[in-house]
Design an enzyme around this catalytic site. Structure first.
Site, mmCIF file in Angstrom:
data_model
loop_
_atom_site.group_PDB
_atom_site.id
_atom_site.type_symbol
_atom_site.label_atom_id
_atom_site.label_comp_id
_atom_site.label_asym_id
_atom_site.label_seq_id
_atom_site.Cartn_x
_atom_site.Cartn_y
_atom_site.Cartn_z
ATOM 1 N N ARG A 28 95.710 -69.427 -40.307
ATOM 2 C CA ARG A 28 94.869 -70.559 -40.861
ATOM 3 C C ARG A 28 94.309 -71.175 -39.608
ATOM 4 N NH1 ARG A 28 99.620 -70.606 -44.581
ATOM 5 N NH2 ARG A 28 98.630 -70.120 -46.517
ATOM 6 N N TYR A 44 102.752 -78.625 -40.455
ATOM 7 C CA TYR A 44 103.004 -78.550 -41.981
ATOM 8 C C TYR A 44 102.275 -79.984 -42.513
ATOM 9 C CZ TYR A 44 104.893 -74.208 -42.237
ATOM 10 O OH TYR A 44 105.235 -72.882 -42.317
ATOM 11 N N HIS A 68 107.054 -60.598 -45.616
ATOM 12 C CA HIS A 68 105.797 -61.331 -44.909
ATOM 13 C C HIS A 68 105.709 -61.187 -43.552
ATOM 14 C CE1 HIS A 68 103.816 -65.012 -44.868
ATOM 15 N NE2 HIS A 68 104.346 -65.613 -43.685
ATOM 16 N N ASP A 110 99.853 -65.885 -40.849
ATOM 17 C CA ASP A 110 100.705 -67.178 -41.270
ATOM 18 C C ASP A 110 100.100 -68.298 -40.854
ATOM 19 O OD1 ASP A 110 103.349 -67.867 -42.750
ATOM 20 O OD2 ASP A 110 103.236 -69.119 -41.108
ATOM 21 N N ARG A 111 100.558 -69.195 -39.958
ATOM 22 C CA ARG A 111 100.007 -70.402 -39.560
ATOM 23 C C ARG A 111 98.759 -69.739 -38.771
ATOM 24 N NH1 ARG A 111 101.393 -73.387 -43.374
ATOM 25 N NH2 ARG A 111 100.870 -75.229 -42.130
ATOM 26 N N HIS A 154 110.022 -74.962 -47.677
ATOM 27 C CA HIS A 154 109.668 -75.526 -46.253
ATOM 28 C C HIS A 154 108.128 -76.208 -46.158
ATOM 29 C CE1 HIS A 154 108.025 -71.464 -45.825
ATOM 30 N NE2 HIS A 154 107.187 -71.829 -44.946
ATOM 31 N N TRP A 155 107.386 -75.789 -46.943
ATOM 32 C CA TRP A 155 106.114 -76.444 -46.899
ATOM 33 C C TRP A 155 106.207 -77.999 -47.194
ATOM 34 C CZ3 TRP A 155 100.836 -75.109 -47.135
ATOM 35 C CH2 TRP A 155 100.590 -73.680 -46.761
#
Length: 303
Positions: A117, A220, A281, A113-114, A158-159
């Site tokens: 990235r 975000y 996820h 996930d984050r 939520h993004w």
């Protein structure tokens, strides 16, 4: 009891590990470190902490030295100044400083996930340091946003909520932090019952901290602004990852397959492999044995 400051709470998930407590590049990193072998940096995602790796760390620690921090601003990893914003580029720089402080000049990276990235940016900006990179459940933000449709927006609202200008999301989150994080985790894990109570308590405790919630919102905001802009610049210039890349993708995403994700990542790297994992996820928490097997087949044993 404050679960984030209690010294035994985190270690109870990682028997045989020791606490990670290192201050570098304006971050006091918290987490755990343990194992034997080549260094492997594990990076968690939203809205979790480093304990997201609790179900796979014991096995991987037999072959690798695991460095498992909370991302800057998440969990118990405290950041100093918040300006300029903590973009993935800034996070990658701080993670590089952490690894070099620990004496690791080359290492592999696994991110979910984050964290994936952040790992992507780390591997892209510091190609001489990263020996291999595995991305769990995500593609770079530029590719993710270019494929947004109403189904994605509804499931991942939520993004767009967390990335609103500073102030509004933080105020609304303060009204019901437990409800928000529980909704997020229930959606990702196909029900809160799939996350054990002890881990859920850690995640709740972290999200109750207004500084953590602000850091997540900034994460975000960076994604939708600076991170995407930098991805676009690098895509245009043809900048690519030089290390081998692995893609692990959940079966719960009906819009895509692992093959689709490999195609996307192949725009960023020449050596890309991957597979689908039967899970929602939260791959490392829902299907730990499948993730372990996939990582063991991919990661280098030696630097």
């Amino acid at each position: 009891m404050d679960l984030l400051t209690d010294k035994t709470a985190s270690l109870s998930f990682f028997p045989g590990f020791r606490r990670l407590d290192v201050t570098v590049d304006d971050v006091r990193f918290a987490g755990v470190i343990g194992g034997n072998g080549a260094p492997l940096l594990l990076l968690h995602g939203y809205p979790q902490t480093h304990i997201a790796w609790r179900k796979i760390a014991h096995d991987l620690a037999r072959s690798w030295t695991l460095i498992i921090p909370d991302l800057p601003g998440y969990g118990a990893s405290q950041i100093g100044t918040t300006k300029p914003r903590w973009t993935k580029q800034r996070v990658a720089r701080s993670l590089t400083a952490l690894m070099q402080h620990l004496g690791y000049q080359k290492f592999a990276v696994v991110g979910h996930d984050r964290g994936a990235r952040a790992g992507f940016r780390l591997a892209l900006d510091y190609p001489d340091l990263v020996t291999a990179f595995s991305s769990l459940a995500v593609v770079p933000v530029l590719d993710a946003m270019s494929a947004v449709d109403h189904q994605f927006a509804a499931r991942n609202f939520h993004w767009f909520f967390l990335s609103q200008p500073a102030g509004l999301p933080e105020k609304l989150l303060a009204a019901a932090p437990d409800a928000f994080i529980e909704h997020s985790l229930a959606t990702m894990a196909n029900g809160l019952e799939n996350i054990e109570p002890q881990a859920l308590a850690i995640y709740r405790e972290a999200f109750r901290n207004p500084k953590v919630r602000h850091a997540i919102c900034e994460d975000y905001r960076a994604a939708m602004n600076e991170d995407m802009d930098l991805d676009r610049i690098d895509r245009t210039s043809g900048k690519k990852l030089l290390c081998p890349v692995q893609v692990l993708w959940p079966t719960s995403d009906p819009r895509n397959t692992a093959e689709t994700q490999i195609e996307i990542w192949s725009q960023w790297a020449n050596d890309v492999t991957g597979m689908t994992i039967h899970a929602g996820h939260l791959l490392p928490e829902e299907s730990p044995q499948a993730v372990i097997a996939a990582l063991r087949s991919f990661l280098p044993i030696r630097v």
